[in-house]
Design an enzyme around this catalytic site. Sequence first.
Site, PDB file in Angstrom:
ATOM      1  N   GLY A  63       0.843  -1.300   0.036  1.00  0.00           N
ATOM      2  CA  GLY A  63       0.153   0.221   0.047  1.00  0.00           C
ATOM      3  C   GLY A  63       0.817   1.186   0.122  1.00  0.00           C
ATOM      4  O   GLY A  63       1.977   1.301  -0.465  1.00  0.00           O
ATOM      5  N   CYS A  64       0.309   2.333   0.761  1.00  0.00           N
ATOM      6  CA  CYS A  64       1.085   3.479   0.591  1.00  0.00           C
ATOM      7  C   CYS A  64       2.227   3.384   1.365  1.00  0.00           C
ATOM      8  O   CYS A  64       2.548   2.875   2.394  1.00  0.00           O
ATOM      9  CB  CYS A  64       0.098   4.524   1.546  1.00  0.00           C
TER      10      CYS A  64
END
Length: 181
Positions: free
Chosen positions: A15-16
């Site tokens: 993810g981020c």
Amino acid sequence: MELQNTMEKATFAGGCFWCTEAVFLELKGVKSVGSGYIGGHTLNPTYAEICNGNTGHAEAIEIVFDPNEISFGELLEVFFATHDPTTLNRQGNDIGTQYRSEIFYHSEMQKEISKAYISLMTEENTFDAPIVTQISPVSTFYKAEEYHNNYYNQNKLQGYCSYVITPKMEKLKKVFKDKLK
């Protein structure tokens, strides 16, 4: 007798990269963590290009660690505990292939450890849904723009940081307190 330089690298997309970088910076044995892009087809991609999802890259982190202090398996344990490996191309409200869950192995040993770890978690029904984390050979890792480095620690009061990353950090401190610096 002096020990040889035994640093190794691990590259994870979860993810981020602001989230994953913040988590791994706290671990004993981790010497550095850099945010960047990997697994795509565009040369020298920028954050703006990554965000549109058309480059094929994942937001990822490259970890330099001392295996005498923390093992690759321990890094995997933290990786799987601090993101959702069951959502395809998504982490929370972040949606797109750039937010996929992927392990980019640097050696056959990392590949085999990753496969065994996912197999064990699947066998033990660790998650309520199937694990979709991909395992791929490492490819060119493009460093992200400088302002992404140490983003959480420099922007803790920013909305995304306080609502998304801070809870991950609290979980890390509770579950992995023996692994923290």
